[in-house]
Motif scaffolding. Structure first.
Motif, short mmCIF file in Angstrom:
data_model
loop_
_atom_site.label_atom_id
_atom_site.label_comp_id
_atom_site.label_asym_id
_atom_site.label_seq_id
_atom_site.Cartn_x
_atom_site.Cartn_y
_atom_site.Cartn_z
N LEU A 95 19.86 79.13 -5.71
CA LEU A 95 19.73 77.68 -5.71
C LEU A 95 19.88 77.10 -4.31
CD1 LEU A 95 22.72 75.90 -5.72
CD2 LEU A 95 22.96 77.38 -7.70
N GLY A 96 19.34 75.90 -4.16
CA GLY A 96 19.41 75.20 -2.89
C GLY A 96 19.76 73.75 -3.11
N ALA A 97 20.40 73.15 -2.11
CA ALA A 97 20.74 71.73 -2.18
C ALA A 97 20.44 71.07 -0.85
CB ALA A 97 22.21 71.54 -2.54
N ILE A 98 20.11 69.77 -0.94
CA ILE A 98 19.88 68.95 0.24
C ILE A 98 21.00 67.93 0.32
CG2 ILE A 98 18.24 67.45 1.45
CD1 ILE A 98 16.10 68.46 -0.59
N TYR A 99 21.62 67.82 1.50
CA TYR A 99 22.62 66.77 1.73
C TYR A 99 22.21 66.01 2.99
CZ TYR A 99 26.97 64.34 2.53
OH TYR A 99 27.90 63.35 2.73
N GLN A 100 22.01 64.71 2.84
CA GLN A 100 21.57 63.85 3.96
C GLN A 100 20.41 64.49 4.74
OE1 GLN A 100 24.98 62.61 6.26
NE2 GLN A 100 25.72 61.26 4.61
N GLY A 101 19.43 64.99 3.97
CA GLY A 101 18.20 65.49 4.59
C GLY A 101 18.25 66.92 5.08
#
Ligand code: MF3
Ligand code: CO
Length: 254
Positions: A95-101
């Motif tokens: 899985l992957g996540a984006i935080y503030q771009g």
């Protein structure tokens, strides 16, 4: 061109990495015979969003879920569905996540209940190969040092490195230059520099390295039906030691 990250960009990737790592720990605690893969996807998406992250896989090239769940002979990109885990399976969560771009990306393969000794060895070899690759991720080394260390570790364990899928740079995009193969020669490729951020991800087959894609156009399986493992971390090249942005073992408040 390989983009070096500033300290403030690294801080965002670190936050994204914490979200990814905590989500994987949360899912790991819920892995048991009988749970369906779509249930894991729902748990992951809720967890990521509650942590102020955005699941980066959802909608990526039309991918329909927030995580990839790949079981036994499935290597990567398994789509969550009604299938339930069974005792003795091995399951990869990616899985992957984006935080503030900014992105982070990680994966691990887990046993469901008791697994065979051979499956255990496959998991340990793949995790060990990732650690061996991370050890090489330091300034002055070259990308090929990482690739070669991973390949050497896997093949010394008697398993095969997949050629068709590779690790990658990561940052503002999930996939940035450079590609990071899990095979190669020491001393080759770009010089590693502080501020580079890479997703290292050995993908290993117990049998032949060949793969194919199923009719669903996503799920990658080993061609010979042998079982597969996949471990991934997002790392930053530091001044000396690499920083593992998706470390699962950090305490919660970090
Ligand atoms: N974790 C994969 C990678 O590193 C991305 C998954 S593909 C997606 O390349 F479509 F599921 F997002
Ligand atoms: Co990746």
């Amino acid at each position: 061109m390989i983009v070096l990250k500033s300290p403030s960009e690294l801080a965002r990737m670190r936050r994204a990495g914490r979200i990814v790592a905590r989500t994987l720990v949360y899912l790991r605690e819920r892995i048991r015979p009988g749970i369906s893969t779509v249930e894991l996807d729902r748990l992951a998406e809720e967890f990521i969003r509650r942590a102020a992250g955005v699941p980066s896989f959802k909608g990526y090239r039309g991918y329909p879920a927030s995580i990839c769940v790949s079981i036994n002979e499935e290597l990567v990109h398994g789509i969550p569905g009604q299938r339930r885990l069974r005792e003795g399976d091995i399951v990869t969560l990616d899985l992957g996540a984006i935080y503030q771009g900014y992105h982070s990306d990680a994966a691990l393969t887990l046993g469901v209940g008791e697994i065979s000794a051979e499956a255990r060895r496959l998991l340990e070899a793949t995790a060990g190969a990732l650690s061996a690759g991370i050890q090489q991720a330091r300034p002055g080394n070259r990308l090929g040092d990482i690739s070669a260390a991973i390949q050497r570790y896997v093949e010394a364990s008697g398993f095969s490195v997949v050629r068709e899928y590779v690790g990658h740079g990561i940052g503002r995009e999930m996939h940035e230059p450079p590609q990071v193969p899990n095979f190669g020669s020491p001393g080759q490729g770009p010089l590693l520099r502080p501020g580079m951020t890479l997703a290292l991800e050995p993908m290993v087959n117990a049998g032949s390295p060949a793969t194919r894609v199923r009719e669903d156009r996503w799920t990658v399986v080993s061609e010979d039906g042998s079982w597969c493992a996949h471990f991934e971390h997002t790392i930053a090249i530091g001044e000396a030691e690499p920083e593992i942005l998706t470390d699962l073992d950090l305490p919660d408040g970090v």
